[in-house]
Design an enzyme around this catalytic site. Structure first.
Site, PDB file in Angstrom:
ATOM      1  N   ARG A  85      -0.657  -2.448  -6.679  1.00 15.31           N
ATOM      2  CA  ARG A  85      -0.782  -2.378  -7.581  1.00 15.31           C
ATOM      3  C   ARG A  85       1.096  -3.479  -8.316  1.00 15.31           C
ATOM      4  NH1 ARG A  85      -1.218   3.087  -6.295  1.00 15.31           N
ATOM      5  NH2 ARG A  85      -1.793   4.665  -7.458  1.00 15.31           N
ATOM      6  N   HIS A 110      -5.598  -3.131  -7.823  1.00 15.11           N
ATOM      7  CA  HIS A 110      -6.922  -3.812  -6.594  1.00 15.11           C
ATOM      8  C   HIS A 110      -7.693  -4.550  -7.165  1.00 15.11           C
ATOM      9  CE1 HIS A 110      -5.607  -0.147  -3.891  1.00 15.11           C
ATOM     10  NE2 HIS A 110      -6.108   0.301  -4.213  1.00 15.11           N
ATOM     11  N   HIS A 184     -10.343  -1.342   2.449  1.00 19.03           N
ATOM     12  CA  HIS A 184     -10.150   0.857   1.744  1.00 19.03           C
ATOM     13  C   HIS A 184     -11.659   1.798   2.548  1.00 19.03           C
ATOM     14  CE1 HIS A 184      -8.757   3.381  -0.411  1.00 19.03           C
ATOM     15  NE2 HIS A 184      -8.080   2.742  -1.976  1.00 19.03           N
ATOM     16  N   ASP A 254       1.013   8.401  -0.921  1.00 21.60           N
ATOM     17  CA  ASP A 254      -0.043   7.063  -1.716  1.00 21.60           C
ATOM     18  C   ASP A 254       1.326   5.763  -0.846  1.00 21.60           C
ATOM     19  OD1 ASP A 254      -1.207   4.712  -2.279  1.00 21.60           O
ATOM     20  OD2 ASP A 254      -1.367   6.278  -3.824  1.00 21.60           O
ATOM     21  N   GLU A 320      -4.198   1.018   4.814  1.00 22.71           N
ATOM     22  CA  GLU A 320      -4.124  -0.669   4.040  1.00 22.71           C
ATOM     23  C   GLU A 320      -4.014  -1.967   4.555  1.00 22.71           C
ATOM     24  OE1 GLU A 320      -5.570   0.457   0.039  1.00 22.71           O
ATOM     25  OE2 GLU A 320      -5.280   2.273   0.446  1.00 22.71           O
TER      26      GLU A 320
END
Length: 355
Positions: A85, A110, A184, A254, A320
């Site tokens: 982000r 992304h 991803h 996350d 990631e």
């Protein structure tokens, strides 16, 4: 009998504008298989053996091109120009303010509305005695999603006979810009069910905590004594409902885990995962300063794939490797600026095994 590695290209589907999309199947001498399409550079399938030698797909994906076009989950895609982000889609570079596409509430996620995951790449397969590879190329024009500079990008996926998928990312620009690319894929080493019993170890002492919009606050939070301590392997599900404020914000994990990597950009082990019922292991190596661990908290069971793997809540996890989220707006974070005089280059390696 061992066979030579192969890289076979065939038709996969056609986009609404009649652009033909192809799929390359990489197979190594051990029968490990990786399928890649040139829409989004998406890895649609990875087949590896379990401890008994039984092959199964271990990544979440879709069954056809249209499902990928409609999807917003980024299953298996190349992420760019900027992974994760950027607050309000805004940043300044050399005194110029830029506004990027916003596609995650007020924020840029992304790469924007049509990030690299929605682009058609040129795709070239190749083989050696010890590997099968596919090289994907893309030119992103000046102003694409609001980014400055024409960015020329090349991503090579190499499947080796050592059961590694070695991914090399290279890019150049004709004017100063920002870049933060990653891969991803969502993994489920059992090939079914949820991922809560997978044993995860992440070589990280700290995360970059986030606010309610999942934008980093700019601080580092030490993992010791928290649900985010994966320095010793533990089940993903062990502390996921621990009630930690950061877990509530992300509906689970996350988060950007800061790695102990070296300034000379050697590959370091970011994380390793073990799934007991299959015996499968995954080890992730990178040159990046961090890895985003995502526990599939926004999967809702609305899609599935032919293998019978339903995309339920927490049915896949992502690791990631990347630079820090919102880095262009956070002066203490490692820089994501790319100048015309420089070459962006980074590597991510997935190593598949059993124990």
């Amino acid at each position: 009998m061992t066979t030579s590695p192969s890289a076979l290209m065939r038709a996969y589907g056609v986009l609404a504008d009649q652009t033909a999309i192809n799929k390359v199947t990489l197979t190594n001498s051990n029968g490990v298989r990786v399928d890649v399409i040139n829409y989004g550079g998406i890895i649609t399938r990875i087949e590896t053996p379990d401890s008994q030698g039984n092959m199964a797909n271990i990544v979440l994906g879709m069954d056809n091109l249209q499902d990928y076009v409609n999807s917003s989950t980024y299953f298996g895609a190349i992420i760019g120009r900027f992974g994760n982000r950027i607050a309000k889609g805004k940043f300044s570079l050399n005194g110029t303010d830029y506004q990027l596409a916003t596609n995650d509430g007020d924020n840029h996620l992304h790469g924007g509305v049509q990030g690299f995951d929605k682009k058609v790449w040129q795709m070239t397969p190749s083989t050696t005695a010890n590997s099968a590879a596919v090289t994907l190329r893309l030119v992103s024009p000046d102003g694409d999603q609001g980014y400055p500079g024409t960015l020329t990008t090349e991503v090579t996926y190499t499947l080796t006979n050592n059961n590694t998928l070695d991914m090399q990312f290279v890019a150049t620009t004709d004017k100063p810009t920002i870049i933060n690319m990653t891969q991803h894929s969502y993994f489920n080493l059992a090939g079914k069910g949820d991922i809560l019993d997978h044993q995860m170890q992440i070589n990280s002492n700290a995360i970059t905590p986030v606010d309610s919009g999942l934008i980093p606050t700019g601080e580092l939070m030490q993992v010791a004594g928290t649900a985010f301590d994966f320095r010793t392997a533990k089940a993903i599900g062990k502390d996921i409902e621990a009630g930690h404020e950061q877990l509530k914000l992300g509906k689970g994990y996350d988060h950007n885990f800061v790695l102990k990597n070296k300034p000379n950009k050697d590959l370091v082990e970011a994380a390793n995962v073990y799934e007991a019922s299959s015996g499968r292991t995954l080890t992730v190596y990178t040159q990046e300063p961090a890895v985003q661990f995502y526990s599939g908290n926004f999967l809702d069971g609305s899609t599935a794939q032919e293998s019978g793997l339903k995309h339920n809540f927490r049915s896949g996890f992502c690791l990631e490797p990347q630079h820090f989220p919102d880095a262009p707006n956070q002066p203490t974070f490692p820089s994501t600026t790319l100048l015309p005089s420089d070459v962006y280059s980074t590597r991510i390696v997935y190593e598949f095994g059993t124990k």
